[in-house]
Scaffold this active site. Structure first.
Site, PDB file in Angstrom:
ATOM      1  N   ARG A 248      11.076   3.134  -5.814  1.00 44.08           N
ATOM      2  CA  ARG A 248      12.300   4.355  -5.145  1.00 44.08           C
ATOM      3  C   ARG A 248      12.465   3.016  -3.707  1.00 44.08           C
ATOM      4  O   ARG A 248      11.526   2.221  -3.202  1.00 44.08           O
ATOM      5  CB  ARG A 248      11.691   5.813  -4.883  1.00 44.08           C
TER       6      ARG A 248
ATOM      7  N   GLU B 290       2.294   4.660  -5.802  1.00 42.72           N
ATOM      8  CA  GLU B 290       1.927   4.176  -4.788  1.00 42.72           C
ATOM      9  C   GLU B 290       0.387   3.512  -5.664  1.00 42.72           C
ATOM     10  O   GLU B 290      -0.520   3.504  -5.189  1.00 42.72           O
ATOM     11  CB  GLU B 290       0.897   5.477  -3.676  1.00 42.72           C
TER      12      GLU B 290
ATOM     13  N   ASN C 176       7.348  -0.035   5.074  1.00 45.03           N
ATOM     14  CA  ASN C 176       8.100   0.627   5.262  1.00 45.03           C
ATOM     15  C   ASN C 176       8.609   0.305   6.601  1.00 45.03           C
ATOM     16  O   ASN C 176       8.217  -0.545   7.320  1.00 45.03           O
ATOM     17  CB  ASN C 176       6.961   1.851   6.650  1.00 45.03           C
TER      18      ASN C 176
ATOM     19  N   ASN D 218      12.218   3.573   0.544  1.00 44.81           N
ATOM     20  CA  ASN D 218      11.344   4.643   1.423  1.00 44.81           C
ATOM     21  C   ASN D 218      11.879   4.439   2.674  1.00 44.81           C
ATOM     22  O   ASN D 218      11.211   5.748   2.651  1.00 44.81           O
ATOM     23  CB  ASN D 218       9.873   3.858   1.189  1.00 44.81           C
TER      24      ASN D 218
ATOM     25  N   ASP E 113       2.660   4.687   9.777  1.00 42.81           N
ATOM     26  CA  ASP E 113       4.517   4.879   8.800  1.00 42.81           C
ATOM     27  C   ASP E 113       5.191   4.652   9.261  1.00 42.81           C
ATOM     28  O   ASP E 113       5.188   2.824   9.476  1.00 42.81           O
ATOM     29  CB  ASP E 113       4.352   6.292   8.266  1.00 42.81           C
TER      30      ASP E 113
ATOM     31  N   GLU F 111      11.020  12.620   6.087  1.00 40.97           N
ATOM     32  CA  GLU F 111      11.096  11.333   7.031  1.00 40.97           C
ATOM     33  C   GLU F 111      11.924  11.137   6.699  1.00 40.97           C
ATOM     34  O   GLU F 111      13.583  12.012   7.237  1.00 40.97           O
ATOM     35  CB  GLU F 111      10.666  10.356   5.359  1.00 40.97           C
TER      36      GLU F 111
END
Length: 286
Positions: A96, A117, A144, A98, A193, A15
């Site tokens: 957390r 999630e 995101n 991201n 994403d 990521e």
């Protein structure tokens, strides 16, 4: 725009690719692997730093240090040590950090998510002038982005599980106004994403489970996608001297043994080239 493997990584959840223009490096993370990665395309070398928590993103600073968004908050990494600068959502230990991006004004915008999630507990924050301020819109399970238009006046925010991209105008105070629907991914295209924007204002979004990267015009029109040989494409970054080299992170997360066998490059770093350059990534002043 045919993606090729730039580097073998095998990341569980690759990521957050971020180009470091001053040094000619690409930074990215393996969230579930607790790794920060630095790729030097001039020699094809990959270097890895172990992180004490799950790192959602890494942003290079002008002084050579790094900002790292992890489970507990925003850290500064230098001299092989992590130092917590800002605790984010300490009352939500299941969350957390991201994804993140640098606004043209030097502020860092970041998002959080429920690490399981499941719960709609994720939100967006703006780190500026030493303060970390909560932003709208309503909480999401998985945030995101954000990403910004070339002039910095519009922010794009992704609600991954709802398969939507939102946009909002940024006011004089540096905060977003009311979010509106920018685009919705149809069934069968995976989940949106990480987003980024190129110099023409085109919004690029990684497709987790969608085998590619989608492209949207500034008015939200779907322009097509770049197809990949792996299912989980998480985010791209524009790099190289002229910002026409694209790097894309991918993930092995969620794939069965049979799927992994059919996708030997899942989790690797990919690259392809464009005619239209991306935007200079900039360095934070936050």
């Amino acid at each position: 725009m045919t993606p090729q493997v730039a580097c073998r990584v095998g990341a569980t959840l690759g990521e957050g690719p971020m180009w470091d223009a001053a040094r000619g490096w690409l930074w990215f993370v393996d969230i579930k692997g607790h790794k920060l990665h630095r790729f030097d395309p001039s020699v094809g070398a990959l270097e890895t730093i172990d992180a004490p928590e799950e790192p959602g993103w890494v942003i290079p600073l002008a002084d050579g240090a790094l900002l790292v968004g992890a489970q507990s908050g925003v850290h500064r990494f230098e001299d092989n040590a992590f130092a917590l600068l800002h605790a984010v959502e300490p009352d939500l230990p299941g969350n957390r950090l991201n994804d993140a991006a640098v606004h043209p004004d030097g502020s860092v915008w970041l998002g959080t998510m429920d690490n399981a999630e499941e719960a709609p507990s994720g939100g967006y924050y703006r780190l500026h002038a030493g303060a970390c301020t909560a932003l709208s819109p309503d909480p999401m399970v998985i945030t995101n982005g954000p990403a910004f238009s070339p002039d910095g006046s519009t922010v794009y925010l992704v609600d991954t599980l709802e398969r939507v991209i939102l946009s909002a105008q940024i006011g004089a105070d540096g905060h977003p106004g009311e979010a509106r629907l920018f685009a919705r991914l149809p069934e069968g295209m995976g989940y949106p994403d990480g987003p980024v924007v190129d110099s023409a204002g085109i919004v690029w979004v990684g497709l987790f489970g969608g085998w590619g990267v989608a492209r949207f015009a500034p008015d939200g029109e779907f322009l097509g996608r770049v197809e990949f040989p792996v299912a989980n494409v998480t985010k791209i970054a524009f790099g190289g001297a002229d910002l026409t080299t694209v790097y894309a992170t991918t993930a092995r997360k969620g794939l069965s043994a049979a799927e992994l066998a059919a996708q030997p490059h899942a989790g690797d770093l990919f690259t392809f080239t464009l005619a239209v350059p991306g935007l200079p990534p900039g360095y934070p002043t936050a």
